[in-house]
Write an enzyme that holds these catalytic residues in place. Sequence first.
Site, PDB file in Angstrom:
ATOM      1  CG  HIS A 104      -1.879   1.130   1.190  1.00  0.00           C
ATOM      2  ND1 HIS A 104      -3.224   0.971   1.120  1.00  0.00           N
ATOM      3  CD2 HIS A 104      -1.728   2.292   1.483  1.00  0.00           C
ATOM      4  CE1 HIS A 104      -3.806   2.265   1.133  1.00  0.00           C
ATOM      5  NE2 HIS A 104      -2.966   3.197   1.523  1.00  0.00           N
ATOM      6  CD  GLU A 118      -0.707   7.256  -2.338  1.00  0.00           C
ATOM      7  OE1 GLU A 118      -1.571   6.368  -2.709  1.00  0.00           O
ATOM      8  OE2 GLU A 118      -0.767   8.554  -3.026  1.00  0.00           O
ATOM      9  CE  LYS A 144      -1.482   4.998  -6.319  1.00  0.00           C
ATOM     10  NZ  LYS A 144      -2.978   5.036  -5.963  1.00  0.00           N
ATOM     11  CG  ASN A 145       2.383  10.680  -4.666  1.00  0.00           C
ATOM     12  OD1 ASN A 145       1.878  11.778  -4.794  1.00  0.00           O
ATOM     13  ND2 ASN A 145       1.859   9.711  -3.890  1.00  0.00           N
TER      14      ASN A 145
HETATM   15  C1  W6P Z   1       7.060  14.427  -6.116  1.00  0.00           C
HETATM   16  C2  W6P Z   1       5.825  14.781  -4.993  1.00  0.00           C
HETATM   17  C3  W6P Z   1       6.148  13.461  -4.184  1.00  0.00           C
HETATM   18  C4  W6P Z   1       5.275  13.025  -3.345  1.00  0.00           C
HETATM   19  C5  W6P Z   1       5.119  11.744  -2.662  1.00  0.00           C
HETATM   20  C6  W6P Z   1       6.404  10.956  -3.332  1.00  0.00           C
HETATM   21  C7  W6P Z   1       7.249  11.205  -4.285  1.00  0.00           C
HETATM   22  C8  W6P Z   1       7.113  12.567  -4.705  1.00  0.00           C
HETATM   23  N1  W6P Z   1       7.714  13.080  -5.898  1.00  0.00           N
HETATM   24  O1  W6P Z   1       7.383  15.132  -7.065  1.00  0.00           O
END
Ligand code: W6P
Length: 382
Positions: free
Chosen positions: A220, A224, A227-228
């Site tokens: 999980h 996440e 994906k970000n």
């Molecule tokens: C980004 C914004 C973010 C949030 C969480 C994890 C990775 C990333 N990269 O630019």
Amino acid sequence: MGLKELSRVSGLSACERKSFIFLRKELPVRLANIMKEIHLLPDNLLKMPSVGIVNNLYAASFEDIMQFEKVEVSETTLDKFCQTLVKIRNRHKDIVQTMAHGVLELKECHDVDVQTENNIQYFLDRFLMSRISIRMLINQHTLLFGSELNGHSRHVGSIDPSCDIISVVKDAYEKARLLCDQYYLASPELLVEQHNGKFEKYFERCSEIRIVYVPSHLFHILFELFKNSMRAVMEHYNNSDSDYPSIAVIVSRGKEDICVKMSDRGGGIPRSQMDHLFKYMYSTAPRPTQIDAHTVPLAGYGYGLPVSRLYARYFHGDLVLQSCDGYGTDAIVYLKALSNEANELLPIFNKTSSKFYRTAVSNTDWSSQCGSGMNTRQLRMS
Ligand code: W6P
């Protein structure tokens, strides 16, 4: 409870009866604790229909379990108990969305001040953590004693006593990549490296980093994060570049911690935005209108990151983000290397927690300009 107990108490050597006796007491306690806390929410939020629905669902589940308070333990009781747990799990399936909806409703009808926002942040962290813990207990019992039994795997309920971190990393990457390819028609590659402390040199074949953990929780979190990162990379190079910089993951094992560091070169985020990433109020902004109804954005505008951090913290790990604005972002997931340190982290309801909701946010005692700050100081001194 710790990961060890969670797999042992309701585990192979112990019996269904013991688990039943434990849960018929423990579950109502955890349900009641969070119901008490719901009532401390800001009045405006308490009045929202969604919050009423959530409260009623908790009350119903509390009553369902209380039916077992004094019954004699028999085969039939145990079967019924399993069925009740499954019913409760289904009943609470969409509660996160319902709660998020309540927060949206509040935002639409009222101006939300800093105090209210803090209260909601505090509440949702505790509410969602409590939910994670209750589902963990229910899953352990129903997986071990219900009809979902799987005798072949080494898993103890949802716990893998030998969870291979890198496999979970690769699995989460592949699943996120499918979404990324669907939306952007391309995706960044994955580079994985591992550093297994002192074991590495000696046993090449036994050097996989394995721990006692709940693979679904780790999945999980990593899904996440991927994906970000993927979204950031794809949006940062939104021209027709076909060469996207890879996402680099390092898995390391030290004496105390297992670290999973995920680095992307997606352009980073300004420092001023960093804290917002874990804020529920911030992420419940209405979605921007979608251009194409069939494709969903890869990430964002959900509770993804704050909930992932709760999953990490649940067994005394953590999730932190660091970014170089203009370059990229690192996300580090910390897990406990030793299972005897991986105990449940639970919110408790007491005077301190209830005081939190009543305590006003204090004014800052730092100032960045000599204007008004100096004036008040001069006024007080004179
Ligand atoms: C980004 C914004 C973010 C949030 C969480 C994890 C990775 C990333 N990269 O630019």
